[in-house]
Write a protein that holds these residues in place. Structure first.
Motif, PDB file in Angstrom:
ATOM      1  N   THR A   1       0.813  -1.212   0.000  1.00 21.43           N
ATOM      2  CA  THR A   1       0.000   0.000   0.000  1.00 21.43           C
ATOM      3  C   THR A   1       0.846   1.262   0.000  1.00 21.43           C
ATOM      4  O   THR A   1       0.323   2.346   0.207  1.00 21.43           O
ATOM      5  N   TYR A   2       2.151   1.121  -0.215  1.00 22.52           N
ATOM      6  CA  TYR A   2       3.064   2.259  -0.164  1.00 22.52           C
ATOM      7  C   TYR A   2       4.054   2.130  -1.314  1.00 22.52           C
ATOM      8  O   TYR A   2       4.177   1.073  -1.943  1.00 22.52           O
ATOM      9  N   ASP A   3       4.768   3.203  -1.575  1.00 18.98           N
ATOM     10  CA  ASP A   3       5.805   3.208  -2.591  1.00 18.98           C
ATOM     11  C   ASP A   3       7.131   2.914  -1.907  1.00 18.98           C
ATOM     12  O   ASP A   3       7.622   3.728  -1.130  1.00 18.98           O
ATOM     13  N   PRO A   4       7.726   1.714  -2.102  1.00 18.04           N
ATOM     14  CA  PRO A   4       8.934   1.351  -1.354  1.00 18.04           C
ATOM     15  C   PRO A   4      10.090   2.293  -1.661  1.00 18.04           C
ATOM     16  O   PRO A   4      10.250   2.763  -2.797  1.00 18.04           O
ATOM     17  N   VAL A   5      10.894   2.549  -0.639  1.00 17.25           N
ATOM     18  CA  VAL A   5      11.983   3.508  -0.756  1.00 17.25           C
ATOM     19  C   VAL A   5      13.010   3.066  -1.793  1.00 17.25           C
ATOM     20  O   VAL A   5      13.686   3.897  -2.410  1.00 17.25           O
ATOM     21  N   ASP A   6      13.130   1.730  -2.023  1.00 14.25           N
ATOM     22  CA  ASP A   6      14.128   1.226  -2.969  1.00 14.25           C
ATOM     23  C   ASP A   6      13.487   0.752  -4.267  1.00 14.25           C
ATOM     24  O   ASP A   6      14.013  -0.139  -4.941  1.00 14.25           O
ATOM     25  N   ARG A   7      12.345   1.352  -4.638  1.00 17.64           N
ATOM     26  CA  ARG A   7      11.603   0.901  -5.815  1.00 17.64           C
ATOM     27  C   ARG A   7      12.410   0.999  -7.103  1.00 17.64           C
ATOM     28  O   ARG A   7      12.209   0.214  -8.040  1.00 17.64           O
ATOM     29  N   ASP A   8      13.362   1.898  -7.148  1.00 22.01           N
ATOM     30  CA  ASP A   8      14.130   2.079  -8.374  1.00 22.01           C
ATOM     31  C   ASP A   8      15.321   1.118  -8.462  1.00 22.01           C
ATOM     32  O   ASP A   8      16.088   1.162  -9.422  1.00 22.01           O
ATOM     33  N   GLN A   9      15.467   0.247  -7.456  1.00 20.33           N
ATOM     34  CA  GLN A   9      16.567  -0.707  -7.467  1.00 20.33           C
ATOM     35  C   GLN A   9      16.075  -2.064  -7.968  1.00 20.33           C
ATOM     36  O   GLN A   9      14.882  -2.393  -7.900  1.00 20.33           O
ATOM     37  N   LEU A  10      17.024  -2.866  -8.460  1.00 21.72           N
ATOM     38  CA  LEU A  10      16.674  -4.156  -9.037  1.00 21.72           C
ATOM     39  C   LEU A  10      16.055  -5.088  -8.003  1.00 21.72           C
ATOM     40  O   LEU A  10      15.079  -5.786  -8.294  1.00 21.72           O
ATOM     41  N   MET A  11      16.614  -5.124  -6.800  1.00 25.55           N
ATOM     42  CA  MET A  11      16.132  -6.047  -5.768  1.00 25.55           C
ATOM     43  C   MET A  11      15.373  -5.274  -4.689  1.00 25.55           C
ATOM     44  O   MET A  11      15.760  -5.253  -3.528  1.00 25.55           O
ATOM     45  N   TYR A  12      14.290  -4.638  -5.097  1.00 23.97           N
ATOM     46  CA  TYR A  12      13.545  -3.796  -4.169  1.00 23.97           C
ATOM     47  C   TYR A  12      12.641  -4.632  -3.266  1.00 23.97           C
ATOM     48  O   TYR A  12      12.357  -5.806  -3.512  1.00 23.97           O
ATOM     49  N   TYR A  13      12.173  -4.020  -2.205  1.00 26.36           N
ATOM     50  CA  TYR A  13      11.363  -4.682  -1.184  1.00 26.36           C
ATOM     51  C   TYR A  13       9.924  -4.740  -1.673  1.00 26.36           C
ATOM     52  O   TYR A  13       9.159  -3.787  -1.547  1.00 26.36           O
ATOM     53  N   LYS A  14       9.542  -5.878  -2.210  1.00 27.53           N
ATOM     54  CA  LYS A  14       8.230  -6.015  -2.839  1.00 27.53           C
ATOM     55  C   LYS A  14       7.310  -6.884  -1.988  1.00 27.53           C
ATOM     56  O   LYS A  14       7.549  -8.067  -1.799  1.00 27.53           O
ATOM     57  N   GLU A  15       6.244  -6.283  -1.484  1.00 29.61           N
ATOM     58  CA  GLU A  15       5.218  -7.035  -0.783  1.00 29.61           C
ATOM     59  C   GLU A  15       4.056  -7.294  -1.741  1.00 29.61           C
ATOM     60  O   GLU A  15       3.739  -6.471  -2.597  1.00 29.61           O
ATOM     61  N   ALA A  16       3.414  -8.448  -1.568  1.00 24.98           N
ATOM     62  CA  ALA A  16       2.316  -8.808  -2.468  1.00 24.98           C
ATOM     63  C   ALA A  16       1.347  -9.719  -1.740  1.00 24.98           C
ATOM     64  O   ALA A  16       1.738 -10.502  -0.872  1.00 24.98           O
ATOM     65  N   LYS A  17       0.084  -9.625  -2.125  1.00 26.63           N
ATOM     66  CA  LYS A  17      -0.941 -10.463  -1.502  1.00 26.63           C
ATOM     67  C   LYS A  17      -0.685 -11.935  -1.779  1.00 26.63           C
ATOM     68  O   LYS A  17      -1.007 -12.790  -0.959  1.00 26.63           O
ATOM     69  N   ASP A  18      -0.101 -12.240  -2.922  1.00 23.74           N
ATOM     70  CA  ASP A  18       0.224 -13.624  -3.247  1.00 23.74           C
ATOM     71  C   ASP A  18       1.718 -13.893  -3.101  1.00 23.74           C
ATOM     72  O   ASP A  18       2.260 -14.821  -3.698  1.00 23.74           O
ATOM     73  N   GLY A  19       2.401 -13.076  -2.304  1.00 25.60           N
ATOM     74  CA  GLY A  19       3.836 -13.248  -2.094  1.00 25.60           C
ATOM     75  C   GLY A  19       4.155 -14.610  -1.498  1.00 25.60           C
ATOM     76  O   GLY A  19       3.370 -15.184  -0.736  1.00 25.60           O
TER      77      GLY A  19
END
Length: 890
Positions: A557-575
């Motif tokens: 529900t937020y824009d992760p601080v490292d979104r522009d990096q290859l290995m960014y912190y991605k949360e997902a409902k089906d994670g």
């Protein structure tokens, strides 16, 4: 700080008051009520105002405590969906047989607990008759965490249902004959009945929360529809003192686990006395759960109290109930009515006047027996409210009397947890109270009889019809094997078989790379469940974040601080990744839910839980036993293992003993691989043994290291040795035919010290050393113990370690990054002279080289120890040992 008049500043002082006159009028009104009607009336109005504001949706802090009354008034109770008279008869038979089973067992001194189920009988019976879904209907059914000490009542119900025989009841706590019943809920001992081991108190509530959470995980990942699965955890009020009991309450509310209900049996007693002698545990628990965001339903008083509350026009009764401590209320249940009139109602004039309107019989009924947890209609209302509540988990605080219906010798007595039997006269009194048709002649042999209305009786037909409508028997565990998982493609393993060439790679990274490749497998990839307690980056797992995703029921529900990096912190409902935060206990609870999903949901999952090695067995060893008890499968991985590979972190991170603790667990297959290809072979074999056609109820424990090393290619023909625990990695080349020889056995990162020692021994001392990789000291010992057991049966079998070392010249020196007891586990089955080196003692902060010199396990120390062994055998001069110590500065 305080303001000039001594009042603590409030957050309201930071907000501008847009209408000070209106604020003053509200305050004056409250002062006027307090002066005219008293502080109790003023407090009542304030509480009602806050409740009204909450109902209207105003953003105000919630009340953490409500009055000491039922959350659902009698007038608001829903219609009871059943035959109360029939259910009362069923419950009476179950009460009787539970007490009879334990009492009959007392002849053999095996013990048992009677009082817990006696207090909680209706809490269970109402659920079994109306709410608990079985596994023969649609979906997975409900998951029931039964309070351990209530097991006799569950056995009694299974006897009435025809699932247990009288002989089995008579073998309660006597299992060696094959027809016995375990003391407590235990899947490994009675796998068709029990799903969850719960008597290690505190683990049940923690596991229940993570089970409910895992149910949602399966649904959100489209693996299993768990919408109709509800998790019920039956707990004692004393059990809630365990830190694990409340450790994850916030998680349950944060993730809106309305598929979860805690039922806390508040009989106000723990094992030796009152739970809160000078306080009120119900109010404390209510505040704790409300503060954590749970829906709270209090079921405290039976119908007999309705008259008292109606007569309480001044609120004096409610005030008195709020102030009486639990130990005193327990005392009321054991004293005469005159005592209650004096000590309870005599506390203030309004109460004394109320008491004049009550007969002794009414007071006795209220204070001796009438509790919400003893009345089916009230329990039914609470359960219905719980399953219909949406958006938060529910806790039901049900007040009962410990030892209820067992007679005055049991009820509310501090010692009743340790009381294991009733006399014949007490049973006859219980028979009259319960209205059971058991004749005096049934007692003639001096034994209390079991009671059963008959397999075709109305009671049994009603019970079975109820269970059929709810999806079959409960509790129950799936016994039929899930379809074996197909073995993954060989390609993932081959990547590690070929080694790393000139590139250095730690075995921690080798394991992570292997699992990452296995998660891509078309057949089984989705079934991997990576679990990590907020250390994924430490173990090089951040590359899984964007590809597999971190599970969150809300998504991101937020824009992760490292979104522009290859290995960014991605949360997902089906994670796919369960990144638990800093909670090893929560991570293990996750692991157990995933590791047993094959039984609870018929869906086989492959969990791997990776953690700082030091914070595994030492911190959550009890849960590792729970995992074994529950027949869980999967890989637990102690990363940054050993006492010298992470020495900058110091003593608290230096693990030299986990393999010793793990060796005590019969279901744990423990490996300490040295090379990447060994990791691959072990994982491949683990997938076969745990998930193949002949699946075993075991789990794997691997220790991997954070020390980058060149990874060699796998030699020919070593797979069997890797799996069994020992193979010769590098044979020494004698400089001359009669050169002294020694066998160096090493595990994990210690093999690199042994290989360096091999070179030093040959080059500087003329000694030939063979270097062996001991991938599992534990499996070598397990095999040897099995050989010993076979010998007792008259079968001749040579342990594998004895066979492997047979004929190997010279003595044996074992070395590892663990305490000496770890390799010493196998010493008695080694024919050669034995000695060992290890990292005994506490750790320290320093370089790896300095730490290894400190513990005496580095290459030079191995050389000196080898020479000392050979000198004792007369194969090298004693002076060589002294010379070596001086040369290497030891």
């Amino acid at each position: 700080m305080t303001d000039p008049v001594g009042k603590l500043p409030s957050e309201l002082d930071q907000l501008p008051d847009r209408d000070p006159e209106e604020t003053a009028e509200w305050a004056a009104s409250l002062d006027a009520v307090t002066k005219a009607a008293g502080p109790h009336r003023a407090a009542y109005l304030m509480r009602r105002s806050l409740q009204h504001a909450e109902g209207a949706g105003l953003a105000l802090p919630k009340l953490l405590e409500t009055d000491y009354v039922n959350s659902i008034p009698t007038a608001a109770e829903p219609a009871f969906d059943g035959d109360l008279e029939m259910e009362s008869r069923i419950t009476a038979w179950n009460r009787w047989n539970a007490a009879a089973m334990v009492t009959r067992g007392a002849r053999y001194g095996v013990g048992g607990h009677i009082a817990t189920f006696a207090s909680a009988a209706w809490l269970y019976e109402t659920g079994f008759n109306h709410f608990f879904r079985g596994k023969e209907g649609d979906g997975s059914g409900d998951q029931l965490y039964i309070q351990g000490h209530a097991s006799p009542g569950i056995y009694a119900r299974a006897f009435l249902d025809g699932r247990l025989s009288e002989q089995q009841l008579d073998n309660f706590r006597q299992e060696s004959g094959g027809e016995g019943l375990p003391s407590y809920p235990h899947p490994r001992r009675l796998p068709w009945l029990w799903e969850f081991p719960t008597v290690s108190m505190g683990l049940g509530p923690l596991s229940a929360i993570y089970q409910a959470r895992f149910n949602r995980y399966l649904a959100n990942r489209n693996i299993k529809d768990t919408a109709n699965s509800h998790v019920w955890a039956f707990l004692g009020d004393g059990e809630m003192d365990e830190p694990e009991s409340t450790a994850a309450l916030a998680l349950a509310s944060r993730e809106q686990l309305d598929n979860l209900t805690f039922v806390i049996n508040c009989n106000l007693q723990r094992l030796d006395g009152p739970v809160r002698a000078n306080f009120r545990v119900v109010q404390e628990l209510e505040a704790q759960f409300r503060g954590a965001g749970w829906n709270v339903v209090k079921t405290l008083w039976g119908n007999a109290w309705d008259e008292l509350f109606q007569l309480d026009t001044t609120g004096a009764l409610l005030r008195r109930l709020r102030e009486v401590p639990d130990a005193q209320f327990q005392t009321y249940a054991t004293r005469d009515v005159a005592y209650i009139r004096e000590h309870f109602f005599g506390a203030e004039p309004a109460l004394a006047e109320l008491a004049k309107l009550l007969t002794d019989a009414k007071i006795g009924e209220c204070f001796y027996t009438s509790r919400g947890g003893h009345e089916a209609r009230k329990v039914y209302a609470a359960y219905k409210a719980a399953v219909e509540h949406k958006g938060a988990p529910t806790v039901i605080l049900a007040q009962t009397v410990k030892g209820y219906t067992l007679g005055k010798g049991f009820e509310s007595k501090n010692a009743n947890h340790q009381m294991k039997k009733l006399s014949i006269d007490e049973f006859k009194g219980m028979r009259e109270l319960l209205g059971l048709p058991i004749p005096d002649s049934a007692f003639e042999d001096g034994l209390v009889p079991y009671g059963h209305p008959g397999a075709d009786s109305p009671e049994v037909r009603y019970l079975q019809e109820r269970r059929a409508a709810l999806g079959g028997p409960a509790p129950a565990r799936r016994m039929h094997a899930s379809a074996p998982l197909p073995q993954p493609e060989e390609r993932a393993f081959k990547a590690l078989y070929k080694g790393s060439g000139k590139q250095e790679m730690a075995t921690t990274m080798a394991f992570v790379r292997l699992v990452k490749d296995l998660m891509r497998d078309k057949e089984t990839g989705k079934r991997w469940v990576p679990i990590v307690p907020d250390e994924a980056r430490t173990f090089g797992m951040e590359s899984l974040f964007p590809s597999a995703g971190i599970y969150s029921p809300l998504g991101q529900t937020y824009d992760p601080v490292d979104r522009d990096q290859l290995m960014y912190y991605k949360e997902a409902k089906d994670g796919q990744i369960l990144n638990e935060g800093i909670t090893e206990a929560g991570s293990m609870a996750d692991f157990i839910a995933a590791a047993t999903s094959y039984a609870t949901h018929g869906e086989t999952m492959i969990p791997f839980y990776i953690f700082y090695s030091m914070f595994g067995w030492q911190r959550t060893g009890d849960q590792m036993w729970q995992l074994a008890d529950q027949l869980g499968k999967g890989f637990i991985v102690g990363a940054t293992a050993g006492r010298t590979t992470l020495t900058g972190e110091g003593l608290q991170h230096a693990d030299g003993h986990s393999h010793l603790i793990a060796a005590t667990n019969p279901a744990s297959l423990n490996y300490d691989p040295a090379f990447a290809y060994e990791v691959a072979v072990i994982v491949k074999d683990g997938l076969r043994r745990m998930y193949g056609p002949e699946a075993e109820d075991v789990f794997y424990y691997l220790t991997v290291y954070n020390e980058p090393k060149p990874q060699p290619a796998m030699p020919e023909g070593v797979e069997e040795g890797i799996v069994k625990g020992l193979y010769r990695f590098k044979e020494g080349t004698p400089a001359k035919a009669d050169a002294p020889r020694i066998q160096l056995l090493s595990s994990g990162t210690a093999i690199h010290w042994a290989l360096e020692a091999q070179e030093l021994l040959a080059a500087e001392w003329g000694v030939t050393a063979d270097v062996w990789s001991a991938t599992s000291w534990g499996e070598l010992r397990r095999d040897a113990l099995e050989a010993d057991e076979a010998l007792l049966r008259g079968e001749q079998r040579v342990p594998y370690v004895t066979q492997a070392l047979s004929g190997a010249p010279g003595p044996v020196l074992a070395v590892s990054d663990w305490m000496r007891q770890v390799p010493d586990q196998i010493s008695q089955w080694v024919e050669q002279d034995w000695s060992s080196l290890g990292t005994d003692g506490f750790g320290l902060s320093d370089t790896r080289a300095a730490a290894r010199r400190h513990f005496g396990v580095d290459a030079q120390s191995i050389v000196v120890a080898s020479l000392a062994q050979l000198a004792r055998r007369g194969e090298v001069p004693a002076s060589a040992v002294k010379e070596a110590r001086e040369r290497y500065g030891l």
